[in-house]
Design an enzyme around this catalytic site. Structure first.
Site, PDB file in Angstrom:
ATOM      1  N   LYS A  22     -24.437  -6.958 -44.016  1.00 55.01           N
ATOM      2  CA  LYS A  22     -23.151  -7.656 -43.858  1.00 55.01           C
ATOM      3  C   LYS A  22     -23.086  -8.363 -42.510  1.00 55.01           C
ATOM      4  O   LYS A  22     -22.751  -9.543 -42.420  1.00 55.01           O
ATOM      5  CB  LYS A  22     -21.997  -6.653 -43.959  1.00 55.01           C
ATOM      6  CG  LYS A  22     -20.659  -7.214 -43.498  1.00 55.01           C
ATOM      7  CD  LYS A  22     -19.529  -6.219 -43.590  1.00 55.01           C
ATOM      8  CE  LYS A  22     -19.378  -5.280 -42.426  1.00 55.01           C
ATOM      9  NZ  LYS A  22     -18.731  -5.819 -41.225  1.00 55.01           N
ATOM     10  N   ASN A  23     -23.419  -7.636 -41.452  1.00 58.28           N
ATOM     11  CA  ASN A  23     -23.218  -8.190 -40.108  1.00 58.28           C
ATOM     12  C   ASN A  23     -24.261  -9.241 -39.730  1.00 58.28           C
ATOM     13  O   ASN A  23     -24.108  -9.926 -38.725  1.00 58.28           O
ATOM     14  CB  ASN A  23     -23.150  -7.067 -39.071  1.00 58.28           C
ATOM     15  CG  ASN A  23     -21.853  -6.290 -39.202  1.00 58.28           C
ATOM     16  OD1 ASN A  23     -20.932  -6.731 -39.889  1.00 58.28           O
ATOM     17  ND2 ASN A  23     -21.783  -5.135 -38.562  1.00 58.28           N
ATOM     18  N   CYS A 115      -7.401  -4.081 -34.896  1.00 50.25           N
ATOM     19  CA  CYS A 115      -7.688  -3.536 -36.219  1.00 50.25           C
ATOM     20  C   CYS A 115      -7.722  -2.021 -36.103  1.00 50.25           C
ATOM     21  O   CYS A 115      -7.481  -1.468 -35.032  1.00 50.25           O
ATOM     22  CB  CYS A 115      -8.960  -4.117 -36.816  1.00 50.25           C
ATOM     23  SG  CYS A 115     -10.454  -3.383 -36.227  1.00 50.25           S
ATOM     24  N   ARG A 120      -9.870  -4.864 -29.867  1.00 49.81           N
ATOM     25  CA  ARG A 120     -10.878  -5.868 -30.167  1.00 49.81           C
ATOM     26  C   ARG A 120     -10.497  -7.300 -29.745  1.00 49.81           C
ATOM     27  O   ARG A 120     -10.336  -8.195 -30.583  1.00 49.81           O
ATOM     28  CB  ARG A 120     -11.240  -5.820 -31.663  1.00 49.81           C
ATOM     29  CG  ARG A 120     -11.694  -4.437 -32.078  1.00 49.81           C
ATOM     30  CD  ARG A 120     -12.186  -4.386 -33.489  1.00 49.81           C
ATOM     31  NE  ARG A 120     -13.472  -5.008 -33.655  1.00 49.81           N
ATOM     32  CZ  ARG A 120     -14.088  -5.134 -34.814  1.00 49.81           C
ATOM     33  NH1 ARG A 120     -13.518  -4.693 -35.918  1.00 49.81           N
ATOM     34  NH2 ARG A 120     -15.279  -5.689 -34.898  1.00 49.81           N
ATOM     35  N   ASP A 304     -21.407   1.877 -35.536  1.00 48.18           N
ATOM     36  CA  ASP A 304     -21.207   1.768 -36.988  1.00 48.18           C
ATOM     37  C   ASP A 304     -21.821   2.940 -37.762  1.00 48.18           C
ATOM     38  O   ASP A 304     -21.649   3.029 -38.981  1.00 48.18           O
ATOM     39  CB  ASP A 304     -21.783   0.444 -37.510  1.00 48.18           C
ATOM     40  CG  ASP A 304     -20.981  -0.760 -37.031  1.00 48.18           C
ATOM     41  OD1 ASP A 304     -19.862  -0.562 -36.535  1.00 48.18           O
ATOM     42  OD2 ASP A 304     -21.482  -1.889 -37.147  1.00 48.18           O
ATOM     43  N   ARG A 396     -15.681  -3.792 -48.571  1.00 48.43           N
ATOM     44  CA  ARG A 396     -15.921  -4.907 -47.641  1.00 48.43           C
ATOM     45  C   ARG A 396     -17.371  -4.923 -47.176  1.00 48.43           C
ATOM     46  O   ARG A 396     -17.915  -5.986 -46.888  1.00 48.43           O
ATOM     47  CB  ARG A 396     -15.021  -4.771 -46.409  1.00 48.43           C
ATOM     48  CG  ARG A 396     -13.555  -4.969 -46.714  1.00 48.43           C
ATOM     49  CD  ARG A 396     -12.766  -4.942 -45.448  1.00 48.43           C
ATOM     50  NE  ARG A 396     -13.435  -5.775 -44.450  1.00 48.43           N
ATOM     51  CZ  ARG A 396     -13.217  -5.704 -43.152  1.00 48.43           C
ATOM     52  NH1 ARG A 396     -12.347  -4.862 -42.669  1.00 48.43           N
ATOM     53  NH2 ARG A 396     -13.869  -6.495 -42.318  1.00 48.43           N
TER      54      ARG A 396
HETATM   55  N1  EPU Z   1     -14.916  -6.990 -26.397  1.00 47.04           N
HETATM   56  C1  EPU Z   1     -14.088  -7.507 -25.437  1.00 47.04           C
HETATM   57  N2  EPU Z   1     -13.890  -8.870 -25.394  1.00 47.04           N
HETATM   58  C2  EPU Z   1     -14.484  -9.707 -26.280  1.00 47.04           C
HETATM   59  C3  EPU Z   1     -15.337  -9.176 -27.264  1.00 47.04           C
HETATM   60  C4  EPU Z   1     -15.542  -7.805 -27.295  1.00 47.04           C
HETATM   61  O1  EPU Z   1     -13.519  -6.769 -24.633  1.00 47.04           O
HETATM   62  O2  EPU Z   1     -14.256 -10.927 -26.191  1.00 47.04           O
HETATM   63  C5  EPU Z   1     -15.157  -5.528 -26.479  1.00 47.04           C
HETATM   64  C6  EPU Z   1     -14.660  -4.910 -27.776  1.00 47.04           C
HETATM   65  O3  EPU Z   1     -13.282  -4.611 -27.736  1.00 47.04           O
HETATM   66  C7  EPU Z   1     -15.522  -3.683 -27.902  1.00 47.04           C
HETATM   67  C8  EPU Z   1     -16.858  -4.157 -27.302  1.00 47.04           C
HETATM   68  O4  EPU Z   1     -16.553  -5.311 -26.526  1.00 47.04           O
HETATM   69  O5  EPU Z   1     -14.995  -2.657 -27.112  1.00 47.04           O
HETATM   70  C9  EPU Z   1     -17.936  -4.497 -28.300  1.00 47.04           C
HETATM   71  O6  EPU Z   1     -17.383  -5.309 -29.313  1.00 47.04           O
HETATM   72  P1  EPU Z   1     -18.231  -6.467 -30.035  1.00 47.04           P
HETATM   73  O7  EPU Z   1     -17.623  -7.774 -29.672  1.00 47.04           O
HETATM   74  O8  EPU Z   1     -19.667  -6.277 -29.793  1.00 47.04           O
HETATM   75  O9  EPU Z   1     -17.903  -6.165 -31.562  1.00 47.04           O
HETATM   76  P2  EPU Z   1     -17.738  -7.262 -32.681  1.00 47.04           P
HETATM   77  O10 EPU Z   1     -18.665  -8.381 -32.408  1.00 47.04           O
HETATM   78  O11 EPU Z   1     -16.303  -7.565 -32.894  1.00 47.04           O
HETATM   79  C10 EPU Z   1     -19.620  -6.338 -34.246  1.00 47.04           C
HETATM   80  C11 EPU Z   1     -19.707  -5.843 -35.661  1.00 47.04           C
HETATM   81  C12 EPU Z   1     -18.991  -4.511 -35.772  1.00 47.04           C
HETATM   82  C13 EPU Z   1     -19.678  -3.530 -34.817  1.00 47.04           C
HETATM   83  C14 EPU Z   1     -19.657  -4.084 -33.385  1.00 47.04           C
HETATM   84  C15 EPU Z   1     -20.412  -3.221 -32.395  1.00 47.04           C
HETATM   85  C16 EPU Z   1     -19.829  -7.876 -36.948  1.00 47.04           C
HETATM   86  C17 EPU Z   1     -19.195  -8.825 -37.899  1.00 47.04           C
HETATM   87  N3  EPU Z   1     -19.104  -6.831 -36.551  1.00 47.04           N
HETATM   88  O12 EPU Z   1     -18.234  -6.466 -33.963  1.00 47.04           O
HETATM   89  O13 EPU Z   1     -19.154  -4.054 -37.113  1.00 47.04           O
HETATM   90  O14 EPU Z   1     -19.013  -2.296 -34.832  1.00 47.04           O
HETATM   91  O15 EPU Z   1     -20.249  -5.402 -33.368  1.00 47.04           O
HETATM   92  O16 EPU Z   1     -21.721  -3.055 -32.790  1.00 47.04           O
HETATM   93  O17 EPU Z   1     -20.989  -8.042 -36.584  1.00 47.04           O
HETATM   94  C18 EPU Z   1     -18.645  -2.739 -39.001  1.00 47.04           C
HETATM   95  O18 EPU Z   1     -19.577  -3.303 -39.592  1.00 47.04           O
HETATM   96  O19 EPU Z   1     -18.059  -1.725 -39.468  1.00 47.04           O
HETATM   97  C19 EPU Z   1     -18.203  -3.262 -37.715  1.00 47.04           C
HETATM   98  C20 EPU Z   1     -17.018  -2.969 -37.180  1.00 47.04           C
END
Ligand code: EPU
Length: 417
Positions: A22-23, A115, A120, A304, A396
């Site tokens: 998915k990711n 969420c 996030r 995850d 999802r």
């Molecule tokens: N963060 C910030 N500012 C930002 C972006 C992130 O403070 O602008 C913080 C977040 O709040 C969090 C940390 O940085 O504490 C890491 O978040 P990240 O941005 O890496 O997460 P994401 O990109 O929103 C993806 C996956 C998630 C997975 C995380 C961590 C996708 C579509 N989603 O989310 O997947 O948990 O990386 O590996 O790739 C899941 O599949 O169940 C899922 C939630």
């Protein structure tokens, strides 16, 4: 709404096939927006989040044809808006921001809210695009962005954000000059996105390392050679299911080279892994041992997989401590697992899990995607019947989980609530 009814304490046996990730799929689908020419993507999982992304692309005017492979043609995009109605159901919609801005010079993407697992924010995505020359405002709940031509620059990320790194990589692919992302996320899904973009003619080096360099090009070209990697989280979830139920199963297409931390913790918990052939591993085990886990960015232990390991460790022969360092609210499965007899105490960002002899079936509620998977693991190993409601969360990100589990001999039924 559907729910699962699972009769526990049955061994699993047979072979399960792991779907596309998915990711990895979501950013690669979004990257089609960068391209005036059509692309064909293989191994796309048939998941709710993938269908939501396709709907988003179609609403913008892209043509999508999803049979075995997914063909996306973004030659005639009419709208550069990602509306609230779609973004609220899938935060990963933010991934269209970078591509829209880079190719069409403007984008209007609903600001994702918090969420179930945390606040996030997307501040790092926005700051990076501003550094590349975009003017961005937040108005009426929307991120409104415009830039005549994005310019390559050095971007240091305060945190190695996964979708943030992907958004910047996509924007930089069509920017003028060279962009360097420092402290980039190193997840294997980022490598998969870079491979896909390079197959379309982008120039990206270093994906999978903490410094990624992107030399912008004027146009991308068509490609029919893009493939989504297998889902390492789905594979890890089936490993937990095998160990939690004392079963032996064959897993085909597990991306083992991207699963070191999960493999090591599985082995430490008394699981066994044997290579059957190039595409298949056999996993089994019983008498789960207590272990400690701390979630971290890749190559650390993935957040995850946290909920699934917590669920499995509820029946370990001692005390395990699991620390969540990525998201501030990712222990919602704990309250539901306790309803099934688990002995878990939460202390700040740590779950202290005292192994119990048995779990018992109960009505429980899925709260997010991976929490849902943890409840399925608990239900498979529990005595009696468990009803898991709100499994739309699960749909999802897991392709036909009930069908795959039935094929392994689990007693699982999907019914309307
Ligand atoms: N963060 C910030 N500012 C930002 C972006 C992130 O403070 O602008 C913080 C977040 O709040 C969090 C940390 O940085 O504490 C890491 O978040 P990240 O941005 O890496 O997460 P994401 O990109 O929103 C993806 C996956 C998630 C997975 C995380 C961590 C996708 C579509 N989603 O989310 O997947 O948990 O990386 O590996 O790739 C899941 O599949 O169940 C899922 C939630």
């Amino acid at each position: 709404m559907d729910k699962f009814i699972i009769e526990g304490s049955h061994k699993l046996k047979g072979t399960v096939y792991i779907s596309g990730s998915k990711n990895a799929a979501l950013p690669i689908l979004a990257s089609a927006l960068l391209n005036e020419k059509p692309i064909v993507i293989k191994n796309v999982p048939k998941l709710k989040d993938v269908f939501t992304t396709i709907k988003l692309l179609q609403e913008m005017g892209c043509k999508c044809n999803f049979t075995d492979n997914l063909k996306i043609d973004c030659s005639s995009v009419k709208s550069t808006k990602a509306p609230y109605e779609l973004v609220k159901t899938m935060r990963a919609s933010i991934l269209v921001l970078g591509p829209l801005l880079a190719r069409f010079k403007h984008a209007c993407v609903s600001m994702p809210g918090g969420c179930a697992i945390g606040v996030r924010p997307v501040n790092l995505h926005i700051e990076a695009l501003k550094n590349m020359g975009a003017q961005i405002t937040i108005e009426d709940g929307y991120i409104k962005a415009q830039a005549d031509k994005l310019k390559g620059t050095d971007i240091y990320l305060d945190l190695p954000t996964v979708t943030g790194t992907e958004n910047i990589m996509m924007a930089a692919a069509l920017a003028k000059g060279c962009t360097t992302i420092k402290n980039a996320a190193k997840e294997p899904e980022i490598v998969n996105l870079a491979e896909a973009l390079n197959k379309m003619g982008a120039h990206i080096e270093g994906a999978g390392e903490s410094i990624i360099k992107i030399e912008g090009v004027d146009h991308l070209h068509e490609s029919s050679d893009i493939s989504i990697m297998s889902d390492r989280i789905e594979a890890g979830t089936f490993m937990c299911m095998a160990l939690a139920t004392g079963s032996s199963i064959d897993i085909k297409h597990a991306p083992t080279c991207a699963m070191d931390a999960v493999r090591d913790k599985f082995l430490e918990a008394n699981g066994v892994i044997k290579k059957v052939d190039d595409k298949t591993i056999k996993v089994w085990g019983e008498n789960i041992k207590p272990i400690n886990i701390k979630t971290m960015a890749y190559p650390g232990f993935p957040t995850d997989m946290q909920a699934q390991f917590v669920s499995m460790l509820t029946r370990a022969s001692g005390v395990s401590i699991v620390e969540e360092t990525i998201f501030e609210n990712r222990f919602q499965h704990v309250a539901e697992l306790k309803r099934m007899g688990a002995d878990i105490t939460l202390s700040g960002n740590k779950a202290i899990i005292k192994g119990v002899d048995k779990l018992t079936g109960a009505p429980v509620m899925a709260t997010d995607l991976r929490a849902s998977a943890s409840l399925v693991i608990a239900a498979l190993s529990a005595y009696g019947t468990t009803n898991i409601s709100r499994i739309y969360h699960l749909d999802r990100g897991y392709e036909q989980l009930d069908v795959k589990l039935s094929n392994l001999g689990a007693k699982i039924r999907r019914v309307k609530e």
